[in-house]
Design a protein around this motif. Sequence first.
Motif, PDB file in Angstrom:
ATOM      1  N   SER A  37      15.717  11.267  12.423  1.00 56.39           N
ATOM      2  CA  SER A  37      16.851  10.345  12.353  1.00 56.39           C
ATOM      3  C   SER A  37      16.520   9.109  11.533  1.00 56.39           C
ATOM      4  CB  SER A  37      17.275   9.923  13.769  1.00 56.39           C
ATOM      5  OG  SER A  37      16.231   9.212  14.411  1.00 56.39           O
ATOM      6  N   ILE A  38      15.292   8.995  11.050  1.00 56.07           N
ATOM      7  CA  ILE A  38      14.857   7.860  10.241  1.00 56.07           C
ATOM      8  C   ILE A  38      14.948   8.225   8.757  1.00 56.07           C
ATOM      9  CG2 ILE A  38      12.969   6.274   9.734  1.00 56.07           C
ATOM     10  CD1 ILE A  38      14.060   5.939  12.519  1.00 56.07           C
ATOM     11  N   GLU A  39      15.614   7.373   7.986  1.00 58.69           N
ATOM     12  CA  GLU A  39      15.690   7.557   6.543  1.00 58.69           C
ATOM     13  C   GLU A  39      14.605   6.729   5.873  1.00 58.69           C
ATOM     14  OE1 GLU A  39      19.553   6.738   5.054  1.00 58.69           O
ATOM     15  OE2 GLU A  39      20.560   8.231   6.316  1.00 58.69           O
ATOM     16  N   VAL A  40      13.816   7.353   5.010  1.00 58.34           N
ATOM     17  CA  VAL A  40      12.710   6.688   4.332  1.00 58.34           C
ATOM     18  C   VAL A  40      12.919   6.748   2.826  1.00 58.34           C
ATOM     19  CG1 VAL A  40      10.227   6.719   3.880  1.00 58.34           C
ATOM     20  CG2 VAL A  40      11.077   7.177   6.187  1.00 58.34           C
ATOM     21  N   SER A  41      12.738   5.617   2.154  1.00 58.01           N
ATOM     22  CA  SER A  41      12.830   5.571   0.701  1.00 58.01           C
ATOM     23  C   SER A  41      11.693   4.710   0.162  1.00 58.01           C
ATOM     24  CB  SER A  41      14.178   5.007   0.248  1.00 58.01           C
ATOM     25  OG  SER A  41      14.341   3.667   0.702  1.00 58.01           O
ATOM     26  N   THR A  42      11.239   5.017  -1.054  1.00 57.44           N
ATOM     27  CA  THR A  42      10.177   4.240  -1.685  1.00 57.44           C
ATOM     28  C   THR A  42      10.567   3.891  -3.109  1.00 57.44           C
ATOM     29  OG1 THR A  42       9.033   6.256  -2.428  1.00 57.44           O
ATOM     30  CG2 THR A  42       8.360   5.329  -0.298  1.00 57.44           C
ATOM     31  N   ASP A  43       9.968   2.806  -3.609  1.00 59.63           N
ATOM     32  CA  ASP A  43      10.184   2.381  -4.980  1.00 59.63           C
ATOM     33  C   ASP A  43       8.916   1.676  -5.453  1.00 59.63           C
ATOM     34  OD1 ASP A  43      11.384   1.978  -7.410  1.00 59.63           O
ATOM     35  OD2 ASP A  43      12.673   0.322  -6.752  1.00 59.63           O
ATOM     36  N   TYR A  44       8.638   1.756  -6.747  1.00 58.53           N
ATOM     37  CA  TYR A  44       7.450   1.087  -7.264  1.00 58.53           C
ATOM     38  C   TYR A  44       7.630   0.790  -8.747  1.00 58.53           C
ATOM     39  CZ  TYR A  44       6.095   5.716  -9.061  1.00 58.53           C
ATOM     40  OH  TYR A  44       6.071   6.930  -9.715  1.00 58.53           O
ATOM     41  N   ALA A  45       6.793  -0.111  -9.260  1.00 61.97           N
ATOM     42  CA  ALA A  45       6.837  -0.493 -10.664  1.00 61.97           C
ATOM     43  C   ALA A  45       6.221   0.619 -11.505  1.00 61.97           C
ATOM     44  CB  ALA A  45       6.087  -1.809 -10.876  1.00 61.97           C
ATOM     45  N   LEU A  46       7.029   1.251 -12.354  1.00 61.73           N
ATOM     46  CA  LEU A  46       6.555   2.390 -13.143  1.00 61.73           C
ATOM     47  C   LEU A  46       5.439   2.009 -14.097  1.00 61.73           C
ATOM     48  CD1 LEU A  46       9.961   4.118 -13.986  1.00 61.73           C
ATOM     49  CD2 LEU A  46       8.206   4.947 -12.418  1.00 61.73           C
ATOM     50  N   GLU A  47       5.450   0.752 -14.565  1.00 59.37           N
ATOM     51  CA  GLU A  47       4.449   0.343 -15.543  1.00 59.37           C
ATOM     52  C   GLU A  47       3.115  -0.022 -14.913  1.00 59.37           C
ATOM     53  OE1 GLU A  47       6.391  -3.370 -14.038  1.00 59.37           O
ATOM     54  OE2 GLU A  47       7.044  -1.343 -14.598  1.00 59.37           O
ATOM     55  N   HIS A  48       3.066  -0.080 -13.571  1.00 57.22           N
ATOM     56  CA  HIS A  48       1.841  -0.523 -12.904  1.00 57.22           C
ATOM     57  C   HIS A  48       0.868   0.640 -12.712  1.00 57.22           C
ATOM     58  CE1 HIS A  48      -0.445  -3.473 -10.622  1.00 57.22           C
ATOM     59  NE2 HIS A  48      -0.708  -2.509  -9.749  1.00 57.22           N
ATOM     60  N   ASP A  49      -0.410   0.366 -12.915  1.00 54.78           N
ATOM     61  CA  ASP A  49      -1.466   1.365 -12.747  1.00 54.78           C
ATOM     62  C   ASP A  49      -2.127   1.176 -11.380  1.00 54.78           C
ATOM     63  OD1 ASP A  49      -3.422   3.239 -12.955  1.00 54.78           O
ATOM     64  OD2 ASP A  49      -4.497   2.289 -14.617  1.00 54.78           O
ATOM     65  N   PHE A  50      -1.961   2.172 -10.504  1.00 55.78           N
ATOM     66  CA  PHE A  50      -2.512   2.103  -9.152  1.00 55.78           C
ATOM     67  C   PHE A  50      -3.883   2.783  -9.049  1.00 55.78           C
ATOM     68  CE2 PHE A  50       2.026   1.705  -8.751  1.00 55.78           C
ATOM     69  CZ  PHE A  50       2.237   0.819  -7.707  1.00 55.78           C
ATOM     70  N   SER A  51      -4.355   3.352 -10.135  1.00 51.62           N
ATOM     71  CA  SER A  51      -5.565   4.180 -10.073  1.00 51.62           C
ATOM     72  C   SER A  51      -6.819   3.377  -9.742  1.00 51.62           C
ATOM     73  CB  SER A  51      -5.753   4.923 -11.398  1.00 51.62           C
ATOM     74  OG  SER A  51      -5.902   4.012 -12.477  1.00 51.62           O
ATOM     75  N   ASP A  52      -6.809   2.057 -10.023  1.00 54.03           N
ATOM     76  CA  ASP A  52      -7.992   1.236  -9.748  1.00 54.03           C
ATOM     77  C   ASP A  52      -8.004   0.651  -8.337  1.00 54.03           C
ATOM     78  OD1 ASP A  52      -9.001   1.669 -12.278  1.00 54.03           O
ATOM     79  OD2 ASP A  52      -7.983  -0.074 -13.147  1.00 54.03           O
ATOM     80  N   TYR A  53      -7.004   0.935  -7.556  1.00 55.49           N
ATOM     81  CA  TYR A  53      -6.937   0.381  -6.205  1.00 55.49           C
ATOM     82  C   TYR A  53      -7.980   1.040  -5.306  1.00 55.49           C
ATOM     83  CZ  TYR A  53      -2.653  -2.330  -6.900  1.00 55.49           C
ATOM     84  OH  TYR A  53      -1.727  -3.266  -7.298  1.00 55.49           O
ATOM     85  N   ARG A  54      -8.829   0.214  -4.711  1.00 56.80           N
ATOM     86  CA  ARG A  54      -9.859   0.695  -3.800  1.00 56.80           C
ATOM     87  C   ARG A  54      -9.859  -0.067  -2.471  1.00 56.80           C
ATOM     88  NH1 ARG A  54      -9.589   3.767  -7.264  1.00 56.80           N
ATOM     89  NH2 ARG A  54     -11.202   4.725  -8.573  1.00 56.80           N
ATOM     90  N   HIS A  55      -9.517  -1.360  -2.510  1.00 57.92           N
ATOM     91  CA  HIS A  55      -9.628  -2.214  -1.325  1.00 57.92           C
ATOM     92  C   HIS A  55      -8.294  -2.917  -1.045  1.00 57.92           C
ATOM     93  CE1 HIS A  55     -13.757  -1.991  -3.073  1.00 57.92           C
ATOM     94  NE2 HIS A  55     -14.058  -1.719  -1.812  1.00 57.92           N
ATOM     95  N   PHE A  56      -8.014  -3.105   0.226  1.00 60.89           N
ATOM     96  CA  PHE A  56      -6.768  -3.764   0.632  1.00 60.89           C
ATOM     97  C   PHE A  56      -7.034  -4.782   1.733  1.00 60.89           C
ATOM     98  CE2 PHE A  56      -7.191  -0.384   3.739  1.00 60.89           C
ATOM     99  CZ  PHE A  56      -6.699  -0.943   4.908  1.00 60.89           C
ATOM    100  N   ALA A  57      -6.067  -5.663   1.921  1.00 58.14           N
ATOM    101  CA  ALA A  57      -6.091  -6.638   3.012  1.00 58.14           C
ATOM    102  C   ALA A  57      -4.643  -6.981   3.345  1.00 58.14           C
ATOM    103  CB  ALA A  57      -6.861  -7.897   2.607  1.00 58.14           C
ATOM    104  N   LYS A 106      -6.711   4.131   5.043  1.00 56.47           N
ATOM    105  CA  LYS A 106      -8.107   4.575   5.050  1.00 56.47           C
ATOM    106  C   LYS A 106      -8.206   6.087   4.900  1.00 56.47           C
ATOM    107  CE  LYS A 106      -9.737   0.637   7.783  1.00 56.47           C
ATOM    108  NZ  LYS A 106     -10.256   0.161   9.089  1.00 56.47           N
ATOM    109  N   ALA A 107      -7.229   6.808   5.439  1.00 57.34           N
ATOM    110  CA  ALA A 107      -7.216   8.255   5.288  1.00 57.34           C
ATOM    111  C   ALA A 107      -7.017   8.659   3.830  1.00 57.34           C
ATOM    112  CB  ALA A 107      -6.116   8.872   6.156  1.00 57.34           C
ATOM    113  N   ARG A 108      -6.516   7.743   3.012  1.00 55.95           N
ATOM    114  CA  ARG A 108      -6.309   7.993   1.587  1.00 55.95           C
ATOM    115  C   ARG A 108      -7.463   7.462   0.741  1.00 55.95           C
ATOM    116  NH1 ARG A 108      -1.771   8.286   4.172  1.00 55.95           N
ATOM    117  NH2 ARG A 108      -0.009   9.479   3.320  1.00 55.95           N
ATOM    118  N   GLY A 109      -8.579   7.164   1.388  1.00 54.55           N
ATOM    119  CA  GLY A 109      -9.772   6.739   0.675  1.00 54.55           C
ATOM    120  C   GLY A 109      -9.813   5.274   0.323  1.00 54.55           C
ATOM    121  N   LEU A 110      -8.935   4.469   0.908  1.00 56.14           N
ATOM    122  CA  LEU A 110      -8.899   3.030   0.650  1.00 56.14           C
ATOM    123  C   LEU A 110      -9.622   2.289   1.770  1.00 56.14           C
ATOM    124  CD1 LEU A 110      -5.168   2.987  -0.429  1.00 56.14           C
ATOM    125  CD2 LEU A 110      -7.137   2.799  -1.949  1.00 56.14           C
ATOM    126  N   HIS A 111     -10.170   1.122   1.445  1.00 54.49           N
ATOM    127  CA  HIS A 111     -10.999   0.394   2.399  1.00 54.49           C
ATOM    128  C   HIS A 111     -10.488  -1.037   2.567  1.00 54.49           C
ATOM    129  CE1 HIS A 111     -13.925   3.690   2.114  1.00 54.49           C
ATOM    130  NE2 HIS A 111     -13.739   3.630   0.803  1.00 54.49           N
TER     131      HIS A 111
END
Length: 200
Positions: free
Chosen positions: A30-50, A83-88
């Motif tokens: 019953s929950i509707e989920v949608s996502t959006d992101y900046a197409l020009e942005h490169d997420f491949s270098d993302y390793r760490h979050f806070a 973290k399950a996606r390899g991010l720390h």
Amino acid sequence: PMNPAGPRTVSVRAWLLMLVALASLAACSSIEVSTDYALEHDFSDYRHFAWHPDGVRNSRDLDVLGGDIFDRRLRRIVEQSLKARGLHQNESPDFYVNYSVVTSDRVSINTYHSYGGYGPGWGYYGYGPYYGGLGGSQTSVYYYTQGTLVVDIVDASSNQLVWRAVAEGPVENQSTPEKREQHLQAVVERMFATFPPEKP
């Protein structure tokens, strides 16, 4: 000799787990989920979050969902999903995570033909339908709380929003803590299903 109660106990336990899983899936559907992101942005270098230092907003709406209990539960589940996606989690992050919530009271009115004065025999979000006279059209009125959860990913170097997921649906006010935990885990997993997005 084999204990006849053994297999029966396992069977009942498995059956109960299946019922809980089905209930969780039904609630999540019953929950509707949608996502959006900046197409020009490169997420491949993302390793760490806070978590973003600004923190959560809309405290009144947060209280409707459970206040600090919901806040701690959501943060833990989001951290586990990332973290399950390899991010720390790190104090020098590549990106920040933040969230906000909005709630609103809703009314759902449905009119149907009863064919003899009997409408549906189950409740909806904890409220049963109102019945009219025999035959003809029947009208049911349901009151519920609509919740919206927004999860943002903000690039740490530019402080710009680069990814957002939105989940909308009825708030499960009458669930147990265990069911709320399972429900929120399923919703967050759907929100992060394609994160980080692959470079086009």
